[in-house]
Design a protein around this motif. Sequence first.
Motif, mmCIF file in Angstrom:
data_model
loop_
_atom_site.group_PDB
_atom_site.id
_atom_site.type_symbol
_atom_site.label_atom_id
_atom_site.label_comp_id
_atom_site.label_asym_id
_atom_site.label_seq_id
_atom_site.Cartn_x
_atom_site.Cartn_y
_atom_site.Cartn_z
ATOM 1 N N VAL A 297 0.850 -1.198 0.000
ATOM 2 C CA VAL A 297 0.000 0.000 0.000
ATOM 3 C C VAL A 297 0.885 1.247 0.000
ATOM 4 O O VAL A 297 0.713 2.157 -0.813
ATOM 5 N N GLN B 92 3.115 1.635 -3.283
ATOM 6 C CA GLN B 92 2.334 1.933 -4.489
ATOM 7 C C GLN B 92 1.686 3.315 -4.414
ATOM 8 O O GLN B 92 1.272 3.855 -5.436
ATOM 9 N N VAL C 89 -4.714 0.488 -7.437
ATOM 10 C CA VAL C 89 -3.901 -0.653 -6.997
ATOM 11 C C VAL C 89 -3.594 -0.601 -5.495
ATOM 12 O O VAL C 89 -3.859 -1.577 -4.787
ATOM 13 N N PRO C 90 -3.060 0.547 -4.980
ATOM 14 C CA PRO C 90 -2.868 0.566 -3.521
ATOM 15 C C PRO C 90 -4.184 0.419 -2.759
ATOM 16 O O PRO C 90 -4.207 -0.185 -1.681
ATOM 17 N N ALA C 91 -5.278 0.943 -3.312
ATOM 18 C CA ALA C 91 -6.578 0.790 -2.641
ATOM 19 C C ALA C 91 -6.960 -0.684 -2.573
ATOM 20 O O ALA C 91 -7.534 -1.145 -1.582
ATOM 21 N N PHE D 66 -4.822 -3.234 -2.411
ATOM 22 C CA PHE D 66 -4.009 -3.818 -1.336
ATOM 23 C C PHE D 66 -4.578 -3.454 0.032
ATOM 24 O O PHE D 66 -4.624 -4.270 0.946
#
Lengths: 102, 221
Positions: free
Chosen positions: A51, A54, B165-167, B169
């Motif tokens: 998280v 990224q 993408v980080p959301a 994860f």
Amino acid sequence: MSVMWWGVIGTSVIAFALKFTGHSIPARWLSHPKVQAINLQIPIALLSALVAVQTFTSKSKLELDHRALGLGVAIVALLFRAPFPVVVISAAVTSAAVVHFL
Amino acid sequence: MSAIAPATWRDSFSVSLTVGAYGIAFGAAGVAAGFSVFQSCLLSLLTFSGASQFAIVGVIGAGGSALSGITTASLLGIRNGLYGLRMAPLLHVKGLRRVVAAQITIDESTGVALSQEERGEAAMRQGFWLTGFGVYIFWNIFTLVGALGAQAMGDPAAWGLDAAVPAAFLGLVWPRLKKNSDRILAASAALLSLALTPILPAGIPIISTAILAVIFGLRQR
């Protein structure tokens, strides 16, 4: 062979090997409570690192940009117990809006 | 095989559909990271473990080596092995059936199986197979949909959609943060990976946080 192909094949082979090993070895080998405890922590550490990396880095440099706001909205969505697709889409739409309108 | 209880059907189907729908996010993330539609679909067919799949495309997409991507993905896949350990005595299958059972041993199939405990061992087995196959089918269909969608859009980063993408994860880790120590571990891992990013090659800062997992795991009673 490209990095992507190595990634696809390597990840798939090891993923299956791990699953199959679990089905094939005697349970007592890995039933130690410490092993179980570490196993529960590994996804927390790696996913949290993913998280962060990224959201706040780009090509080995720390960066604060539209992705941070998208992630903030994702956190709010999760606090309101939104389902997974809503979390992902709200983050994506927020970061896109920042890029296009600010 | 005994009749399947309506509740077992319902649990298996609802989990399969909701989790399978995450496949859209994965297909899109794969293409956004530079993987082809075919490669993204192969990951869903062969790796079939969401967190590992997001990790390999995330690390390689950020410029990491294949080795660091595979290592991160594999560390995330260890828990499937431990699920297999729990499911094997329940399923007692051999040969090709064991191969199939292993492939569909993931968070969800194990979770639904364990949640059927009150209904007896037959219901647990049914929950495992129904959920495993159900997630497999929906996950792969939705991966294709997401990958084709992202390909049609071009580069999601250019649209500013890259926070997806980080959301994703975050959505995967959030339900695991139950105790205070879990949240401290999550924050420490995030900070450590950011601190290491400028000095280590891409991918290594993420793998390094496994050390924190070991430390936190050993301190648990």
